[in-house]
Design a protein around this motif. Structure first.
Motif, PDB file in Angstrom:
ATOM      1  N   TYR A   1      54.139 -80.482  46.473  1.00  0.00           N
ATOM      2  CA  TYR A   1      52.895 -79.889  47.211  1.00  0.00           C
ATOM      3  C   TYR A   1      52.605 -78.566  46.537  1.00  0.00           C
ATOM      4  O   TYR A   1      51.336 -78.308  46.502  1.00  0.00           O
ATOM      5  N   MET A   2      53.586 -77.868  45.943  1.00  0.00           N
ATOM      6  CA  MET A   2      53.184 -76.567  45.308  1.00  0.00           C
ATOM      7  C   MET A   2      52.393 -77.124  44.091  1.00  0.00           C
ATOM      8  O   MET A   2      51.454 -76.297  43.635  1.00  0.00           O
ATOM      9  N   ARG A   3      53.001 -77.940  43.280  1.00  0.00           N
ATOM     10  CA  ARG A   3      52.129 -78.278  41.891  1.00  0.00           C
ATOM     11  C   ARG A   3      50.900 -78.721  42.087  1.00  0.00           C
ATOM     12  O   ARG A   3      49.873 -78.370  41.644  1.00  0.00           O
ATOM     13  N   VAL A   4      50.788 -79.620  43.303  1.00  0.00           N
ATOM     14  CA  VAL A   4      49.359 -80.182  43.581  1.00  0.00           C
ATOM     15  C   VAL A   4      48.469 -79.205  43.843  1.00  0.00           C
ATOM     16  O   VAL A   4      47.255 -79.081  43.618  1.00  0.00           O
ATOM     17  N   ILE A   5      48.864 -78.450  44.798  1.00  0.00           N
ATOM     18  CA  ILE A   5      48.050 -77.267  45.269  1.00  0.00           C
ATOM     19  C   ILE A   5      47.242 -76.335  44.130  1.00  0.00           C
ATOM     20  O   ILE A   5      46.332 -75.917  44.083  1.00  0.00           O
ATOM     21  N   ARG A   6      48.463 -76.045  43.402  1.00  0.00           N
ATOM     22  CA  ARG A   6      48.079 -75.193  42.135  1.00  0.00           C
ATOM     23  C   ARG A   6      47.388 -75.820  41.007  1.00  0.00           C
ATOM     24  O   ARG A   6      46.474 -75.116  40.375  1.00  0.00           O
ATOM     25  N   GLU A   7      47.388 -77.172  40.657  1.00  0.00           N
ATOM     26  CA  GLU A   7      47.087 -77.500  39.628  1.00  0.00           C
ATOM     27  C   GLU A   7      45.990 -78.492  39.746  1.00  0.00           C
ATOM     28  O   GLU A   7      45.338 -78.826  38.872  1.00  0.00           O
ATOM     29  N   SER A   8      45.522 -78.870  40.800  1.00  0.00           N
ATOM     30  CA  SER A   8      44.643 -79.817  41.058  1.00  0.00           C
ATOM     31  C   SER A   8      43.034 -79.055  40.881  1.00  0.00           C
ATOM     32  O   SER A   8      42.773 -78.045  41.022  1.00  0.00           O
ATOM     33  N   ALA A   9      42.312 -79.751  40.247  1.00  0.00           N
ATOM     34  CA  ALA A   9      40.938 -79.460  39.593  1.00  0.00           C
ATOM     35  C   ALA A   9      39.958 -79.946  40.447  1.00  0.00           C
ATOM     36  O   ALA A   9      38.670 -79.433  40.586  1.00  0.00           O
ATOM     37  N   THR A  10      40.123 -81.102  41.452  1.00  0.00           N
ATOM     38  CA  THR A  10      39.184 -81.713  42.141  1.00  0.00           C
ATOM     39  C   THR A  10      39.802 -81.877  43.667  1.00  0.00           C
ATOM     40  O   THR A  10      41.000 -82.026  43.514  1.00  0.00           O
ATOM     41  N   PRO A  11      38.889 -82.161  44.496  1.00  0.00           N
ATOM     42  CA  PRO A  11      39.695 -82.383  46.028  1.00  0.00           C
ATOM     43  C   PRO A  11      40.142 -83.722  45.935  1.00  0.00           C
ATOM     44  O   PRO A  11      40.953 -84.062  46.657  1.00  0.00           O
ATOM     45  N   ASP A  12      39.721 -84.663  44.959  1.00  0.00           N
ATOM     46  CA  ASP A  12      40.397 -86.163  44.728  1.00  0.00           C
ATOM     47  C   ASP A  12      41.819 -86.072  44.597  1.00  0.00           C
ATOM     48  O   ASP A  12      42.583 -86.853  45.314  1.00  0.00           O
ATOM     49  N   ASP A  13      42.120 -85.160  43.900  1.00  0.00           N
ATOM     50  CA  ASP A  13      43.805 -84.838  43.496  1.00  0.00           C
ATOM     51  C   ASP A  13      44.474 -84.594  44.834  1.00  0.00           C
ATOM     52  O   ASP A  13      45.419 -84.961  45.454  1.00  0.00           O
ATOM     53  N   LEU A  14      43.814 -83.524  45.790  1.00  0.00           N
ATOM     54  CA  LEU A  14      44.414 -83.117  46.908  1.00  0.00           C
ATOM     55  C   LEU A  14      44.629 -84.150  47.922  1.00  0.00           C
ATOM     56  O   LEU A  14      45.410 -84.562  48.677  1.00  0.00           O
ATOM     57  N   ARG A  15      43.491 -85.164  47.933  1.00  0.00           N
ATOM     58  CA  ARG A  15      43.362 -86.116  48.983  1.00  0.00           C
ATOM     59  C   ARG A  15      44.188 -87.275  48.470  1.00  0.00           C
ATOM     60  O   ARG A  15      44.852 -87.836  49.402  1.00  0.00           O
ATOM     61  N   ARG A  16      44.623 -87.387  47.279  1.00  0.00           N
ATOM     62  CA  ARG A  16      45.348 -88.634  46.705  1.00  0.00           C
ATOM     63  C   ARG A  16      46.877 -88.314  47.315  1.00  0.00           C
ATOM     64  O   ARG A  16      47.905 -89.399  47.270  1.00  0.00           O
ATOM     65  N   PHE A  17      47.380 -86.954  46.913  1.00  0.00           N
ATOM     66  CA  PHE A  17      48.873 -86.698  46.830  1.00  0.00           C
ATOM     67  C   PHE A  17      49.208 -85.876  48.170  1.00  0.00           C
ATOM     68  O   PHE A  17      50.438 -85.858  48.295  1.00  0.00           O
ATOM     69  N   LEU A  18      48.180 -85.172  48.809  1.00  0.00           N
ATOM     70  CA  LEU A  18      48.711 -84.398  50.098  1.00  0.00           C
ATOM     71  C   LEU A  18      48.541 -85.259  51.203  1.00  0.00           C
ATOM     72  O   LEU A  18      47.395 -85.890  51.349  1.00  0.00           O
ATOM     73  N   ASN A  19      49.134 -84.875  52.191  1.00  0.00           N
ATOM     74  CA  ASN A  19      48.983 -85.408  53.448  1.00  0.00           C
ATOM     75  C   ASN A  19      49.020 -84.205  54.675  1.00  0.00           C
ATOM     76  O   ASN A  19      49.943 -83.428  54.338  1.00  0.00           O
ATOM     77  N   ALA A  20      48.009 -84.181  55.596  1.00  0.00           N
ATOM     78  CA  ALA A  20      47.937 -83.209  56.402  1.00  0.00           C
ATOM     79  C   ALA A  20      49.204 -82.917  57.226  1.00  0.00           C
ATOM     80  O   ALA A  20      49.512 -81.646  57.346  1.00  0.00           O
ATOM     81  N   SER A  21      49.688 -83.712  57.891  1.00  0.00           N
ATOM     82  CA  SER A  21      50.983 -83.576  58.639  1.00  0.00           C
ATOM     83  C   SER A  21      52.119 -83.005  57.850  1.00  0.00           C
ATOM     84  O   SER A  21      52.866 -82.109  58.467  1.00  0.00           O
ATOM     85  N   LEU A  22      52.266 -83.543  56.663  1.00  0.00           N
ATOM     86  CA  LEU A  22      53.462 -82.977  55.818  1.00  0.00           C
ATOM     87  C   LEU A  22      53.006 -81.681  55.272  1.00  0.00           C
ATOM     88  O   LEU A  22      54.107 -80.702  55.000  1.00  0.00           O
ATOM     89  N   LEU A  23      51.678 -81.549  54.963  1.00  0.00           N
ATOM     90  CA  LEU A  23      51.552 -80.073  54.523  1.00  0.00           C
ATOM     91  C   LEU A  23      51.737 -79.094  55.781  1.00  0.00           C
ATOM     92  O   LEU A  23      52.025 -77.926  55.397  1.00  0.00           O
ATOM     93  N   ARG A  24      51.438 -79.357  56.746  1.00  0.00           N
ATOM     94  CA  ARG A  24      51.542 -78.670  57.875  1.00  0.00           C
ATOM     95  C   ARG A  24      53.253 -78.093  58.091  1.00  0.00           C
ATOM     96  O   ARG A  24      53.232 -77.062  58.232  1.00  0.00           O
ATOM     97  N   LYS A  25      53.874 -79.082  57.811  1.00  0.00           N
ATOM     98  CA  LYS A  25      55.242 -78.812  57.963  1.00  0.00           C
ATOM     99  C   LYS A  25      55.851 -78.036  56.914  1.00  0.00           C
ATOM    100  O   LYS A  25      56.796 -77.277  57.102  1.00  0.00           O
ATOM    101  N   LEU A  26      55.294 -78.198  55.592  1.00  0.00           N
ATOM    102  CA  LEU A  26      55.981 -77.897  54.461  1.00  0.00           C
ATOM    103  C   LEU A  26      55.315 -76.277  54.110  1.00  0.00           C
ATOM    104  O   LEU A  26      55.872 -75.370  53.569  1.00  0.00           O
ATOM    105  N   TRP A  27      53.963 -76.177  54.702  1.00  0.00           N
ATOM    106  CA  TRP A  27      53.359 -74.779  54.427  1.00  0.00           C
ATOM    107  C   TRP A  27      54.196 -73.408  54.384  1.00  0.00           C
ATOM    108  O   TRP A  27      54.227 -72.788  53.509  1.00  0.00           O
ATOM    109  N   PRO A  28      54.889 -73.176  55.475  1.00  0.00           N
ATOM    110  CA  PRO A  28      55.645 -71.871  55.494  1.00  0.00           C
ATOM    111  C   PRO A  28      56.607 -71.718  54.333  1.00  0.00           C
ATOM    112  O   PRO A  28      56.871 -70.676  54.007  1.00  0.00           O
ATOM    113  N   GLU A  29      56.986 -72.784  53.578  1.00  0.00           N
ATOM    114  CA  GLU A  29      57.966 -72.893  52.684  1.00  0.00           C
ATOM    115  C   GLU A  29      57.294 -72.947  51.172  1.00  0.00           C
ATOM    116  O   GLU A  29      58.217 -72.980  50.207  1.00  0.00           O
TER     117      GLU A  29
END
Length: 106
Positions: free
Chosen positions: A55-83
């Protein structure tokens, strides 16, 4: 280069909504080279350390929203965000768009 450095100038992408983040929540994910150029690009989502790193790599390195949509999941992001360890500007951009992430971290 601006005196603030690369991190202050680098473009980052943020999705329009969290609901569009429908990536996997389990299994093994292999990131493409444009997101992770290291020798081991496989991440086991059932291992919290791997999931955080992905999640840290995808958030930092994505150049397009497509990468975010492909590799991130909203529920998992919410869980991981604080860390997630993110550059301050990246965290601020995401929190400006999704203040509920901050509330969940509190």
């Amino acid at each position: 280069m601006d005196a603030r450095g690369y991190g202050a100038l680098r473009p980052y992408v943020v999705p329009a909504t969290l609901e569009e983040l429908t990536g996997p929540v389990e299994g093994v994910v292999m990131l493409p080279r444009h997101l992770d150029w290291g020798p081991e690009r496989r991440y086991h989502l059932d291992q919290i350390a791997d999931a955080r790193l992905l999640y840290m790599r995808v958030i930092r390195e994505s150049a397009t929203p497509d990468d975010l949509r492909r590799f991130l999941n909203a529920s998992l992001l919410r869980k991981l965000w604080p860390e997630l360890v993110l550059p301050p500007r990246v965290r601020a951009l995401w929190l400006d768009q999704f203040p509920e992430l901050q509330r969940q971290a509190a």
